[in-house]
Design an enzyme around this catalytic site. Structure first.
Site, PDB file in Angstrom:
ATOM      1  N   THR A  93       0.869  -1.196   0.037  1.00  0.00           N
ATOM      2  CA  THR A  93       0.181   0.000  -0.090  1.00  0.00           C
ATOM      3  C   THR A  93       0.937   1.278   0.007  1.00  0.00           C
ATOM      4  OG1 THR A  93      -1.571   1.244   1.454  1.00  0.00           O
ATOM      5  CG2 THR A  93      -0.053  -0.209   2.386  1.00  0.00           C
TER       6      THR A  93
ATOM      7  N   TYR B 114      -1.897   0.255  10.028  1.00  0.00           N
ATOM      8  CA  TYR B 114      -2.188  -0.464   8.718  1.00  0.00           C
ATOM      9  C   TYR B 114      -0.855  -0.088   7.994  1.00  0.00           C
ATOM     10  CZ  TYR B 114      -3.477  -1.030   4.163  1.00  0.00           C
ATOM     11  OH  TYR B 114      -3.616  -1.338   2.611  1.00  0.00           O
TER      12      TYR B 114
END
Length: 333
Positions: A117, A145
């Site tokens: 990501t 995250y």
């Protein structure tokens, strides 16, 4: 020889399964269905329900199906939740992923493609107006995250060096849209992605939405992101697979179009394509949101020969709306 797709019943994973099947690949899906849907997996793929950290199960299916390649999509992905429940993200996205890499390496898997990501970059590397992030930008995630994914990237690189397999890491920017033929889309019962939330508003599935922060250092004060069509993302994974099969070097690739849209611009695009305005009210900033994340994906295009087919916000919105209308109609029936 089969390709194992973890999280293949989820949003991105299900599109990857379609891409692989169209390319004539044998596909095995491993998913615990905590967020994925069993009916998202086509009948042509083999489905196994289970967790990526279940080493005996993973080892058995690798051996049974002759798996030589793993595409790893299974992960928890909600940035605000990662702040309120960080251990869920470190356990699921890092510890269980490390266990998967270990099992795959010990079972003789030759190639691993990892779903990462742009959240690994964080605010420190976020580009100012007109700038885009390359893979050389410093890593500095500002959410658990992003940190969980950054650690998994390092684990993968270290494991590959020790065990001798090759890998590709794909750092996604903001994934959106749906399969152009209506075969798959984002079906999460609790929407967290901007374009899906806006599409729900446009089809009448929700009354309105919030804009989290209007004081960011962008052209209209709202966060700016690089939105990439989920089918183009799947194609990028397929190109990475071909690259590794051709004995290409292990590498990291950004996946985006190099053009950003702000939250307000996305809402305007959804209203325009749907021809239906809806209310969007200002709210406080959320934790973990950088001002601007836009990809420099030159390496993906040049090294892997990736040519996106849907690099247009209106097209992404059109496909997202078509899927949302289908979902809304089925739930209302």
């Amino acid at each position: 020889m089969a390709v194992l797709v973890t999280g293949g019943a989820g949003y991105i994973g299900s599109h990857m399964v379609l891409e692989l099947l169209e390319a004539g690949e044998k596909v095995v899906v491993l998913d615990d269905l905590s967020t994925g849907r069993r009916d998202a997996v086509p009948a042509e793929a083999t489905f196994v329900r289970g967790k990526v950290g279940d080493a005996p199960r993973v080892k058995a299916l690798i051996e049974r199906h002759g798996v030589e390649e793993v595409m790893h999509f299974a992960a928890a992905i909600i940035v605000p939740e990662s702040h309120s429940n960080p251990l869920k993200y470190y356990l699921n996205n890092t510890a269980e992923t490390a266990r998967l890499f270990q099992t795959a390496a010990e079972a003789g898997v030759k190639r691993v493609i990892f779903s990462s990501t742009a959240a690994v970059y964080g605010q420190a590397a976020a580009g100012s107006e007109g700038e885009a992030l390359s893979e050389r930008a410093p890593l500095g995630p500002i959410s658990p995250y992003g940190a969980s994914k950054m650690m998994s990237e390092r684990i993968l690189a270290d494991a590959a060096a020790a065990y001798g397999f090759r890998y590709a890491i794909l750092r996604y920017f903001n994934v959106a849209g749906a399969d152009p033929y209506g075969r798959a889309g984002q079906s999460s019962p609790v929407a967290t992605h901007l374009i899906k939330i806006a599409a729900e508003c446009a089809v009448g599935a929700r009354d309105g939405m919030k804009i989290f922060g209007e004081d960011y250092a962008t052209r209209d004060g709202t966060c700016e992101r690089d939105y990439v069509h989920v089918s183009d993302l799947a194609t990028a994974h397929l190109r990475a697979l071909h690259h590794l099969r051709a004995r290409g070097e292990s590498d990291v690739f950004n996946v985006g179009y190099g053009q950003g849209a702000t939250v307000r611009e996305v809402i305007e695009a959804v209203c325009a394509v749907a021809d239906r305005p809806f209310e969007a009210t200002p709210a406080e900033r959320r934790a973990g949101d950088p001002d601007r994340l836009v990809a420099d994906a030159a390496k993906l295009r040049e090294t892997l020969g990736w040519t996106p087919r849907h690099a247009d916000l209106a097209t992404i919105v059109k496909h997202a709306l078509a899927w949302e209308r289908r979902l809304h109609a089925s739930r209302a029936a």
